[in-house]
Design an enzyme around this catalytic site. Structure first.
Site, PDB file in Angstrom:
ATOM      1  N   GLU A  14      16.198  11.880   3.957  1.00 32.83           N
ATOM      2  CA  GLU A  14      16.228  10.690   3.089  1.00 32.83           C
ATOM      3  C   GLU A  14      14.802  10.256   2.752  1.00 32.83           C
ATOM      4  O   GLU A  14      13.831  10.750   3.307  1.00 32.83           O
ATOM      5  CB  GLU A  14      16.956   9.529   3.771  1.00 32.83           C
ATOM      6  CG  GLU A  14      18.446   9.431   3.474  1.00 32.83           C
ATOM      7  CD  GLU A  14      18.742   8.896   2.077  1.00 32.83           C
ATOM      8  OE1 GLU A  14      17.792   8.714   1.285  1.00 32.83           O
ATOM      9  OE2 GLU A  14      19.932   8.691   1.780  1.00 32.83           O
ATOM     10  N   ASN A 150      21.920   1.488  -1.063  1.00 30.44           N
ATOM     11  CA  ASN A 150      21.318   2.729  -1.550  1.00 30.44           C
ATOM     12  C   ASN A 150      20.815   2.523  -2.976  1.00 30.44           C
ATOM     13  O   ASN A 150      20.962   1.449  -3.559  1.00 30.44           O
ATOM     14  CB  ASN A 150      22.330   3.882  -1.510  1.00 30.44           C
ATOM     15  CG  ASN A 150      22.075   4.842  -0.371  1.00 30.44           C
ATOM     16  OD1 ASN A 150      20.930   5.242  -0.134  1.00 30.44           O
ATOM     17  ND2 ASN A 150      23.113   5.214   0.353  1.00 30.44           N
ATOM     18  N   ASP A 212      24.090   7.792  -3.990  1.00 31.24           N
ATOM     19  CA  ASP A 212      23.235   7.649  -2.813  1.00 31.24           C
ATOM     20  C   ASP A 212      21.865   7.189  -3.307  1.00 31.24           C
ATOM     21  O   ASP A 212      21.773   6.250  -4.084  1.00 31.24           O
ATOM     22  CB  ASP A 212      23.192   8.971  -2.048  1.00 31.24           C
ATOM     23  CG  ASP A 212      22.821   8.803  -0.581  1.00 31.24           C
ATOM     24  OD1 ASP A 212      21.791   8.165  -0.303  1.00 31.24           O
ATOM     25  OD2 ASP A 212      23.535   9.325   0.287  1.00 31.24           O
TER      26      ASP A 212
END
Length: 305
Positions: A14, A150, A212
């Protein structure tokens, strides 16, 4: 088109960003409790820095080092592998929530949202930490009513802020006044279809995924990683699909632009909890993948303190 960055595999990658001065890519492994970076040229050796807790997101600091949102709060590290200084402790129950997606805005403030791990209530919050000019860090709640924070992003003209709730399959937008840091005129930027009941990655049932992490290019298009959808969606400023980009990973997590000309698109991905057959079909899962694109992105914004 897509290449895999050697040595980049994570359980859940991430928060990637390109550091222009170091010519390095940074990202995190959330369950792996680590920050990773390349050294020098794209494809160079990958370094890993172990952390005491799960990181949710990171951003570079103008005075060197990083700002890191850990489960227990937002911390500052003055150098790679250095001591962690608490800037703002978490104001939530750390047994059930943690920080997730975030980044800095163009004025040097650090934004980070939270995630409800039980996913039983839309009680996640988007925070903004302002420590500019050496002031005592001030944390402001900017938005709420989400389950999994997100997709944070800011338009190049500094007038629009975006924030996604992955669980709701939705991206919201606000009018944003950057100097006063106020949000207004909340609206749904894009609502995606929910996952079909019983869907699996080998079921053959269409599913475009859920939003996301995201990044924004110089033209203002919003690039969303569609988790479980094996694609990036490039959305225009009105929320329409300009382009769907197929990926060799089922679960992309966040894109960013990098390279000297900001025309290399990097995408982190996840492999944690994925079916073995899916991993076998998509061996790049969990790695950073990258490809050259025509439209450059905006440079990363640095934390000011």
């Amino acid at each position: 088109m897509w290449q895999t960055l050697p040595g980049s595999q994570c359980e859940l990658g991430e928060s990637p960003f390109w550091h222009p001065a170091e010519r390095s890519l940074y990202w995190i492994d959330i369950p792996g409790r680590a920050v990773l970076r390349t050294r020098g040229e794209i494809g160079g050796a990958v370094e890993r820095w172990a952390l005491p807790e799960e990181p949710g997101c990171i951003a570079p600091a103008r005075r060197g080092g990083l700002v890191i949102a850990l489960r227990s709060g937002i911390h500052r590290a003055k150098e790679w592998g250095g001591a962690l200084q608490m800037l703002a402790p978490a104001d939530y129950d750390t047994a059930t929530m943690r920080f997730n997606d975030g980044k800095c805005d163009s004025l040097g403030r650090f934004w980070a949202g939270t995630l409800n791990e039980a996913k039983d209530e839309a009680n996640a919050t988007l925070y903004c930490l302002d420590a500019r000019d050496g002031r005592t860090p001030l944390v402001t709640r900017m938005a709420n009513r989400a389950t999994t924070a997100n997709g944070l992003g800011f338009s190049p003209d500094g007038r629009t802020a975006y924030w996604a709730d992955t669980a709701a399959h939705a991206v919201r937008a606000w009018d944003w006044d950057a100097p006063s840091n106020t949000l207004s005129r909340e609206r749904v930027f894009r609502q995606f279809d929910t996952k079909p009941e019983g869907w699996t990655s080998d079921s053959g049932v269409p599913y475009q995924g859920r939003p996301d992490g995201a990044t924004i290019d110089v033209g203002g298009d919003y690039w969303a990683a569609m988790f479980e959808g094996a694609q990036l969606l490039r959305l225009d400023p009105a929320g329409g699909t300009r382009e769907a980009v197929a990926l060799p990973v089922q679960c992309p997590t966040m894109p960013c632009f990098g390279g000297d000309d900001l025309r290399t698109l990097f995408v982190t991905s996840a492999r944690k909890g994925r079916p073995p057959a899916e991993i076998q079909r998509r061996p790049a899962s969990g790695s950073v993948i990258h490809a050259r694109v025509d439209t450059p992105g905006s440079p990363v914004s640095f934390f000011d303190d």
